[in-house]
Motif scaffolding. Structure first.
Motif, PDB file in Angstrom:
ATOM      1  N   ALA A 257       0.837  -1.200   0.000  1.00  0.00           N
ATOM      2  CA  ALA A 257       0.000   0.000   0.000  1.00  0.00           C
ATOM      3  C   ALA A 257       0.872   1.249   0.000  1.00  0.00           C
ATOM      4  O   ALA A 257       0.601   2.220  -0.716  1.00  0.00           O
ATOM      5  CB  ALA A 257      -0.926  -0.023   1.207  1.00  0.00           C
ATOM      6  N   LEU A 258       1.945   1.200   0.782  1.00  0.00           N
ATOM      7  CA  LEU A 258       2.876   2.323   0.823  1.00  0.00           C
ATOM      8  C   LEU A 258       3.503   2.551  -0.547  1.00  0.00           C
ATOM      9  O   LEU A 258       3.523   3.679  -1.068  1.00  0.00           O
ATOM     10  CB  LEU A 258       3.968   2.053   1.870  1.00  0.00           C
ATOM     11  CG  LEU A 258       5.103   3.068   1.906  1.00  0.00           C
ATOM     12  CD1 LEU A 258       4.604   4.400   2.426  1.00  0.00           C
ATOM     13  CD2 LEU A 258       6.250   2.565   2.790  1.00  0.00           C
ATOM     14  N   ALA A 259       4.004   1.477  -1.132  1.00  0.00           N
ATOM     15  CA  ALA A 259       4.666   1.593  -2.426  1.00  0.00           C
ATOM     16  C   ALA A 259       3.695   2.117  -3.478  1.00  0.00           C
ATOM     17  O   ALA A 259       4.036   2.956  -4.317  1.00  0.00           O
ATOM     18  CB  ALA A 259       5.228   0.242  -2.844  1.00  0.00           C
ATOM     19  N   ARG A 260       2.495   1.632  -3.424  1.00  0.00           N
ATOM     20  CA  ARG A 260       1.472   2.045  -4.379  1.00  0.00           C
ATOM     21  C   ARG A 260       1.219   3.540  -4.290  1.00  0.00           C
ATOM     22  O   ARG A 260       1.112   4.237  -5.303  1.00  0.00           O
ATOM     23  CB  ARG A 260       0.204   1.268  -4.064  1.00  0.00           C
ATOM     24  CG  ARG A 260      -0.872   1.287  -5.100  1.00  0.00           C
ATOM     25  CD  ARG A 260      -1.979   0.374  -4.580  1.00  0.00           C
ATOM     26  NE  ARG A 260      -3.086   0.312  -5.484  1.00  0.00           N
ATOM     27  CZ  ARG A 260      -4.040   1.239  -5.581  1.00  0.00           C
ATOM     28  NH1 ARG A 260      -3.961   2.315  -4.825  1.00  0.00           N
ATOM     29  NH2 ARG A 260      -5.027   1.100  -6.434  1.00  0.00           N
ATOM     30  N   ARG A 261       1.154   4.012  -3.054  1.00  0.00           N
ATOM     31  CA  ARG A 261       0.919   5.436  -2.838  1.00  0.00           C
ATOM     32  C   ARG A 261       2.075   6.251  -3.402  1.00  0.00           C
ATOM     33  O   ARG A 261       1.882   7.257  -4.070  1.00  0.00           O
ATOM     34  CB  ARG A 261       0.769   5.667  -1.329  1.00  0.00           C
ATOM     35  CG  ARG A 261       0.015   6.893  -0.946  1.00  0.00           C
ATOM     36  CD  ARG A 261      -1.429   6.767  -1.347  1.00  0.00           C
ATOM     37  NE  ARG A 261      -2.061   8.059  -1.528  1.00  0.00           N
ATOM     38  CZ  ARG A 261      -1.840   8.882  -2.545  1.00  0.00           C
ATOM     39  NH1 ARG A 261      -0.986   8.568  -3.469  1.00  0.00           N
ATOM     40  NH2 ARG A 261      -2.461  10.035  -2.626  1.00  0.00           N
ATOM     41  N   VAL A 262       3.301   5.788  -3.102  1.00  0.00           N
ATOM     42  CA  VAL A 262       4.479   6.516  -3.559  1.00  0.00           C
ATOM     43  C   VAL A 262       4.510   6.575  -5.080  1.00  0.00           C
ATOM     44  O   VAL A 262       4.772   7.611  -5.681  1.00  0.00           O
ATOM     45  CB  VAL A 262       5.762   5.821  -3.034  1.00  0.00           C
ATOM     46  CG1 VAL A 262       6.982   6.321  -3.767  1.00  0.00           C
ATOM     47  CG2 VAL A 262       5.907   6.048  -1.545  1.00  0.00           C
ATOM     48  N   VAL A 263       4.218   5.454  -5.694  1.00  0.00           N
ATOM     49  CA  VAL A 263       4.318   5.359  -7.138  1.00  0.00           C
ATOM     50  C   VAL A 263       3.271   6.214  -7.843  1.00  0.00           C
ATOM     51  O   VAL A 263       3.485   6.730  -8.933  1.00  0.00           O
ATOM     52  CB  VAL A 263       4.208   3.874  -7.529  1.00  0.00           C
ATOM     53  CG1 VAL A 263       3.662   3.715  -8.909  1.00  0.00           C
ATOM     54  CG2 VAL A 263       5.553   3.214  -7.430  1.00  0.00           C
ATOM     55  N   ALA A 264       2.119   6.398  -7.207  1.00  0.00           N
ATOM     56  CA  ALA A 264       1.062   7.188  -7.815  1.00  0.00           C
ATOM     57  C   ALA A 264       1.239   8.671  -7.566  1.00  0.00           C
ATOM     58  O   ALA A 264       0.577   9.492  -8.174  1.00  0.00           O
ATOM     59  CB  ALA A 264      -0.284   6.744  -7.273  1.00  0.00           C
ATOM     60  N   SER A 265       2.153   9.006  -6.693  1.00  0.00           N
ATOM     61  CA  SER A 265       2.326  10.409  -6.336  1.00  0.00           C
ATOM     62  C   SER A 265       3.158  11.115  -7.402  1.00  0.00           C
ATOM     63  O   SER A 265       3.768  10.479  -8.254  1.00  0.00           O
ATOM     64  CB  SER A 265       3.044  10.503  -4.994  1.00  0.00           C
ATOM     65  OG  SER A 265       4.364  10.026  -5.160  1.00  0.00           O
ATOM     66  N   PRO A 266       3.242  12.422  -7.328  1.00  0.00           N
ATOM     67  CA  PRO A 266       4.094  13.157  -8.272  1.00  0.00           C
ATOM     68  C   PRO A 266       5.539  12.679  -8.222  1.00  0.00           C
ATOM     69  O   PRO A 266       6.215  12.623  -9.244  1.00  0.00           O
ATOM     70  CB  PRO A 266       3.975  14.616  -7.802  1.00  0.00           C
ATOM     71  CG  PRO A 266       2.667  14.685  -7.124  1.00  0.00           C
ATOM     72  CD  PRO A 266       2.432  13.345  -6.513  1.00  0.00           C
ATOM     73  N   PHE A 267       5.982  12.318  -7.025  1.00  0.00           N
ATOM     74  CA  PHE A 267       7.325  11.777  -6.884  1.00  0.00           C
ATOM     75  C   PHE A 267       7.489  10.539  -7.765  1.00  0.00           C
ATOM     76  O   PHE A 267       8.465  10.401  -8.502  1.00  0.00           O
ATOM     77  CB  PHE A 267       7.555  11.427  -5.405  1.00  0.00           C
ATOM     78  CG  PHE A 267       8.844  10.709  -5.127  1.00  0.00           C
ATOM     79  CD1 PHE A 267       8.865   9.329  -4.951  1.00  0.00           C
ATOM     80  CD2 PHE A 267      10.033  11.404  -5.020  1.00  0.00           C
ATOM     81  CE1 PHE A 267      10.045   8.666  -4.684  1.00  0.00           C
ATOM     82  CE2 PHE A 267      11.216  10.748  -4.753  1.00  0.00           C
ATOM     83  CZ  PHE A 267      11.226   9.380  -4.584  1.00  0.00           C
ATOM     84  N   GLY A 268       6.525   9.660  -7.694  1.00  0.00           N
ATOM     85  CA  GLY A 268       6.580   8.439  -8.484  1.00  0.00           C
ATOM     86  C   GLY A 268       6.574   8.726  -9.975  1.00  0.00           C
ATOM     87  O   GLY A 268       7.281   8.090 -10.757  1.00  0.00           O
ATOM     88  N   LEU A 269       5.759   9.712 -10.366  1.00  0.00           N
ATOM     89  CA  LEU A 269       5.707  10.050 -11.787  1.00  0.00           C
ATOM     90  C   LEU A 269       7.040  10.606 -12.252  1.00  0.00           C
ATOM     91  O   LEU A 269       7.497  10.303 -13.360  1.00  0.00           O
ATOM     92  CB  LEU A 269       4.594  11.070 -12.040  1.00  0.00           C
ATOM     93  CG  LEU A 269       3.188  10.532 -11.836  1.00  0.00           C
ATOM     94  CD1 LEU A 269       2.174  11.632 -12.062  1.00  0.00           C
ATOM     95  CD2 LEU A 269       2.928   9.381 -12.784  1.00  0.00           C
ATOM     96  N   SER A 270       7.674  11.400 -11.395  1.00  0.00           N
ATOM     97  CA  SER A 270       8.963  11.945 -11.808  1.00  0.00           C
ATOM     98  C   SER A 270       9.989  10.836 -11.975  1.00  0.00           C
ATOM     99  O   SER A 270      10.870  10.897 -12.827  1.00  0.00           O
ATOM    100  CB  SER A 270       9.451  12.980 -10.784  1.00  0.00           C
ATOM    101  OG  SER A 270       9.849  12.346  -9.583  1.00  0.00           O
ATOM    102  N   LEU A 271       9.848   9.786 -11.180  1.00  0.00           N
ATOM    103  CA  LEU A 271      10.762   8.658 -11.317  1.00  0.00           C
ATOM    104  C   LEU A 271      10.644   8.049 -12.699  1.00  0.00           C
ATOM    105  O   LEU A 271      11.638   7.706 -13.338  1.00  0.00           O
ATOM    106  CB  LEU A 271      10.452   7.589 -10.272  1.00  0.00           C
ATOM    107  CG  LEU A 271      10.854   7.898  -8.846  1.00  0.00           C
ATOM    108  CD1 LEU A 271      10.449   6.743  -7.953  1.00  0.00           C
ATOM    109  CD2 LEU A 271      12.353   8.105  -8.748  1.00  0.00           C
ATOM    110  N   ARG A 272       9.410   7.913 -13.137  1.00  0.00           N
ATOM    111  CA  ARG A 272       9.213   7.326 -14.458  1.00  0.00           C
ATOM    112  C   ARG A 272       9.805   8.209 -15.537  1.00  0.00           C
ATOM    113  O   ARG A 272      10.369   7.753 -16.507  1.00  0.00           O
ATOM    114  CB  ARG A 272       7.740   7.087 -14.719  1.00  0.00           C
ATOM    115  CG  ARG A 272       7.346   5.695 -14.346  1.00  0.00           C
ATOM    116  CD  ARG A 272       5.954   5.408 -14.734  1.00  0.00           C
ATOM    117  NE  ARG A 272       5.094   5.467 -13.569  1.00  0.00           N
ATOM    118  CZ  ARG A 272       3.798   5.228 -13.624  1.00  0.00           C
ATOM    119  NH1 ARG A 272       3.213   4.975 -14.770  1.00  0.00           N
ATOM    120  NH2 ARG A 272       3.082   5.266 -12.536  1.00  0.00           N
ATOM    121  N   GLY A 273       9.676   9.506 -15.300  1.00  0.00           N
ATOM    122  CA  GLY A 273      10.289  10.426 -16.250  1.00  0.00           C
ATOM    123  C   GLY A 273      11.797  10.252 -16.285  1.00  0.00           C
ATOM    124  O   GLY A 273      12.413  10.239 -17.348  1.00  0.00           O
TER     125      GLY A 273
END
Lengths: 338, 387, 287
Positions: A192-208
């Motif tokens: 659940a924690l990881a999911r939240r992180v990944v969906a956050s702007p932080f997570g999106l920037s990681l994908r970028g």
């Protein structure tokens, strides 16, 4: 949960596009997925130990997905953090501090701290340098644990990990019931924690960053800081998984730090599908069940077919199992009309 | 009327035979069957089967069933998981095997938790039997085999020795026991090296030994290939020409590999509890049965004997308890158990639950065109000095 | 004291030259084709097993060496054409997994065919034992090994530095697109260099049986050392790999001689330090 640009191009390994707006709600398929293990607890009482190991490996794979699937860092030494978590929790319990949850937190925290320090080495350099550094760190930690045999038990392993009661009430039994519930809940919480992180702007920037790390600073993203942060988080989760293993099996063997474990983890994740968290959760059970069954028949046979599967997967099956599931779904009638 | 009686009678007979058809006696065998230590598990299993060949596959009315689990090497967490599954899922009566110390150490905890008797058929570190009150060992300990060598060496003019052992439980035990008995008899250990358990390269260590020029080098390495590699390097580097003798525990000249080692090992003096050249009727019977059961595995060695005697212990326990295996009762039978093994007389010490046996000093010689460890001196009733 | 130091240096040199022989191919593959080939250790291992198989049929050791080189080079060429070629543009992760998969297949096949134990090697009598030179004992086989590697290195330098083919290789390493633009058949260059690299690895595997041992775990066990030599030396540079291999060999042997308690720790610590100081390797071109 998916974030999809409307009408975007289908890329290798990426989730398929749709016209829905991004959201973080749990879909019905997800809920069903997480409810599925519960009847297994009652139906397969002789396999609880194996199931706990599957949960732990899933968590470990999940942690690797954060850096591999989302940030694009190829690591061949992730077992180092797993092992650090395991030995921390194991040593705490062996020396008298048997409370499980605090041991778990300690394992995760120490692994995250080491991950933080190591991340500075990993974020510089290209793919080959990262591979070598992570491989080297993994081997280094392994050798250190081997040499410090008086503390870690070396090849003989660390026994005498006496666990206290979970929440003061449930003791770890031989059949593995408490261990099962404990591992499952920890896995869910971390997911659940990881999911939240990944969906956050932080997570999106990681994908970028994964897609193009030279353009991201132009958007104002502090690339290095993000990578360090996600690496530390990933190391922490790996440490939690390791601590779980130490606590549920009441033993820590030297191979928690081995290269084989790092390599197998990479395989699990890629076979399941990187970059979407569920790849780890699908790949780990399939891999471990297959390994348990086939390896029991003949380890050589298992290794051969695993190797062949890997080669085939890379040449033909992009995106792992989740990728294939995506492509199958795209072919279903009713979906085509969009 | 007659029909009813006939039916009743047949029902009674059926019921009686159903009660008599008992559950098989399950033995969980945990050892390495693949990987670099694959031979260990195979030899133990063959020894067990050799015993079954000589004494039948049934004891106390129950059929004996061996359930094999592969640890693939010194992986104690794998061994522990197997033991847990064997106890919970298969409901075995005995836990047995253990080619390597880490496996035994991890499983001891399961034995205590589940109250199952655990028979150690090979693993040789002293501390294993202390890990659980349900552990009994029929194999040996390194301290037991190494200590007499120290005494013998000092008595026979060897005063300066360099030790080289593998860096894990048994190796450390061997080093300590040898040093103690050697020093007590007036000898001096000039230097010590520990080599990694997996895949060591001996070249730099051999060079160092050569440069320090001791009278002899005392060696312990896990049985099998490492002994061959060491001796080859020893000859290659000219250590024999430099006048350095090799004394070792018998693991280096393990019966399984000694014929392949050939001339490289000629004249080596070792101390050990079993040699295939041991002259006794029990050994002859054992060797014949072993050949029939596992001829392709090569010559029987001390691990096979461990399996063989372990099976003897299990059979005796089953017989004495009438087939009903209870952990505490089984241990009571095992304490003080005496047996004439193919190696010589053995017994299990009631206090430590460890094996007491004769340790022989042997020399590598050729007999009938094959290489053997020929016994020429013995130390009877040696207890594990590591306790 | 000095004699033991010379002995250690010599042993380290022999070990390092063996590492160089094998790692050379990997360096070129990574530098030239930008392909992370973790199966390189498997090629070396297969060379060793080819040698053993030939010796079992009665072929003398020295005769097996050129045959092994050719056999493994041929295998390399075939695999390159059939499989590797498709992954040149693939992400490094895919290459890693592909090569690990190949390695697993190779390890499983050799375990099945030869069993899990160490393979013995019958060296010709004139290569056994030691030579006494100026108070130092040098192993004959190691002398032979060093001499052979020096010979091969000189040949390679000549090949790369003085022939047209070598010029093409150097051009392709510097810039594939420019080289292709000049009409150089980059694909053929790749095939030939890959075949040569794996052939040399196979040869190294055969030569190394006596020193490194040979069992199915060889492929992965020594892979770390080969990667080390390439990463520290700099991918694509033969000189770099040579220097790195010798440094690693000497440090490893010296470490085990003078500080046996530290074991392999020294090598990995050294590597981490070197990677921090020289992220692209000692003589590296690509960062």
């Amino acid at each position: 949960m998916r974030v999809e640009p409307a009408g975007g191009r289908a890329e290798v390994g990426a989730p398929e596009p749709s016209s829905r707006l991004p959201h973080d709600r749990w879909g019905p398929l997800e809920i069903a997925f997480w409810l599925a293990p519960i009847p297994c607890y009652f139906l397969f009482p002789g396999y609880l130990v194996l199931a706990s190991q599957v949960f732990i490996t899933s968590l470990f794979a999940l942690s690797l997905d954060l850096i591999l699937g989302y940030a694009g860092i190829v690591s061949l030494g992730h077992a180092a953090f797993f092992g650090i978590g395991a030995y921390t929790a194991g040593l705490l319990a062996a020396h008298g501090w048997g409370e499980p949850l605090s041991g778990l937190a300690a394992g995760g925290a120490l692994a995250a701290a080491v991950g933080f320090l190591v991340s500075f080495l990993v974020v510089r350099g290209g793919d080959l340098a990262r591979l070598m550094v992570t491989l080297g760190i993994g081997q280094l930690v392994y050798e250190a644990a081997n040499k410090a045999a008086s503390v870690t038990g070396g090849v003989d392993g660390l026994g005498g990990v006496a666990m206290g009661k979970l929440l003061g009430r449930f003791s770890f039994d031989l059949e593995g019931r408490a261990a099962w519930i404990y591992s499952f809940l920890v896995l869910f919480a971390c997911f659940a924690l990881a999911r939240r992180v990944v969906a956050s702007p932080f997570g999106l920037s990681l994908r970028g960053i994964r897609e193009n790390d030279r353009r991201m600073p132009a958007l104002g993203t502090p690339v290095r800081r993000r990578l360090v942060a996600v690496f530390a988080l990933s190391a922490g989760l790996a440490g939690v998984a390791g601590a779980l293993l130490a606590q549920t099996t009441q033993f820590v063997g030297l191979e928690v730090l081995g290269f084989t474990r790092s390599a197998e983890l990479l395989i699990i994740l890629v076979l399941g599908g990187t970059g979407r968290l569920y790849g780890a959760l699908v790949g780990a059970p399939l891999f471990m069940l297959a390994q348990n069954y086939l390896s029991g028949i003949d380890p050589t046979y298992w290794q051969f077919w695993l190797g062949l599967l890997l080669v085939a997967a890379v040449l033909f099956g992009r995106g792992g199992i989740m990728g294939m599931a995506d492509r199958l779904r795209a072919r279903l009638p009713g979906r085509a009309a969009r | 009327m007659g029909n009813v009686r006939l039916w009743a009678a047949s029902l009674l007979v059926l019921a009686a035979s159903a009660a008599g058809a008992e559950e098989p006696l399950k033995i969980g065998l945990i050892a390495a069957f693949s990987g670099p230590f694959a031979d260990y598990g195979r030899e133990i299993e063959a020894g067990m089967k050799a015993y079954m060949k000589l004494h039948g596959d049934k004891v106390a009315g129950r059929k004996v069933e061996i359930i094999v689990r592969d640890t693939t090497g010194p992986l104690p967490d794998v061994a522990k998981r197997h033991a847990q599954e064997l106890v919970v899922r298969e409901k075995v009566d005995f836990l047995a095997g253990f080619g390597l110390t880490p496996e035994a150490l991890a499983v001891a905890e399961i034995a205590t938790q589940a109250k199952k008797p655990m028979i150690v058929m090979n693993a040789a570190t002293s501390i294993i039997t202390a890990k659980s009150p349900y552990v009994a060992r029929v194999s040996f300990t390194l301290a037991q085999d190494a200590a007499p060598m120290g005494t013998w060496a000092a008595r026979n003019g060897i005063k300066k020795v360099f030790t080289l052992v593998a860096d894990y439980g048994p190796g450390i035990d061997a080093e300590a026991a040898f040093k103690k008995s050697f020093a007590a008899a007036g000898g001096q250990v000039v230097d010590s090296i520990r080599t990694p358990l997996r895949g060591p390269e001996f070249a730099p260590f051999l060079q160092r030994i050569k440069d320090e020029r001791p009278q002899a080098v005392f060696v312990f390495l896990p049985a099998g290939e490492q002994g061959i590699a060491f001796m080859k390097g020893f000859r290659e580097r000219g250590l024999a020409e430099a006048g350095i003798q090799v004394i070792a525990t018998g693991d280096v000249t393990d019966d399984h590999v000694i014929d392949a080692m050939g001339e490289v090992a000629q004249g080596m003096i070792t101390s050990h509890h079993y040699s295939a050249a041991h002259d006794s009727p029990e050994n002859k019977a054992f060797l014949e049965a072993y050949q029939q059961v596992a001829g392709s595995l090569g010559r029987a060695n001390f691990m096979a004997v461990g399996g063989f005697d372990g099976m003897a212990a299990i059979y005796d326990v089953a017989r004495k308890l009438g087939g009903k295996i209870d952990g505490d009762k089984a241990m009571a039978v095992l304490k003080g158990w005496k047996h004439m093994s193919p190696r010589g007389p053995i017994s299990i010490d009631p206090e430590t639950r460890d094996v007491v046996q004769t340790v022989y000093i042997r020399k590598v010689e050729k007999r009938d065109g094959h290489w053997y460890n020929v016994e020429f001196e013995k130390f009877p009733e040696v207890k594990d000095p590591g306790k | 004291m000095v004699t033991s130091l010379i002995g250690v240096l010599f042993d380290g040199l022999a070990y390092g030259s063996l590492l160089f022989l094998i790692s050379n191919g990997l360096s070129v593959t990574m530098g030239l084709m930008n392909f992370v080939n973790l199966a390189h250790g498997a090629f070396a291992m297969l060379g060793g097993y080819a040698c053993v198989a030939l010796m079992r049929r009665g072929v003398p050791f020295l005769v097996t060496l050129p045959l092994v080189f050719l056999a493994v080079a041929l295998l390399g060429a075939v695999l390159e054409r059939a499989l590797y070629r498709r992954l040149y543009r693939a992400p490094h992760l895919d290459q890693v997994l592909f090569s690990i998969g190949l390695t697993f297949v190779a390890v499983a096949a050799t375990t099945w065919a030869f069993g899990p134990s160490q393979q013995p090697v019958e060296l010709p009598p004139f290569l056994r034992g030691q030579l006494h030179l100026a108070g130092v004992d040098l192993g004959k086989y190691r002398l032979f090994l060093v001499a052979l590697v020096v010979l091969i290195t000189v040949d390679l330098e000549f090949l790369i530095g003085r022939t047209r083919f070598g010029a093409r290789v150097r051009a392709a390493v510097d810039s594939q697109t420019a080289a292709a633009g000049l009409g150089i058949d980059v694909n053929r260059v790749f095939s030939v260099t890959f075949a040569m690299g794996t052939g040399l690895a196979g040869l190294g595997g055969a030569l190394g049986i006596d020193i490194l041992g040979l069992d199915p775990t060889f492929a992965l066990k020594y892979l770390v050392y080969f990667l080390l030599a390439v990463a520290v030396g700099g991918a694509g540079s033969i000189k770099g790999t040579a220097v790195a291999a010798i440094v690693l060999g000497v440090f490893d042997v010296a470490g085990k001689y003078y500080v046996p308690e530290a074991g392999a720790f020294i090598i990995y610590a050294l590597m981490v330090v070197l990677m921090i100081l020289f992220p692209a390797g000692l003589y590296g071109r690509r960062a």
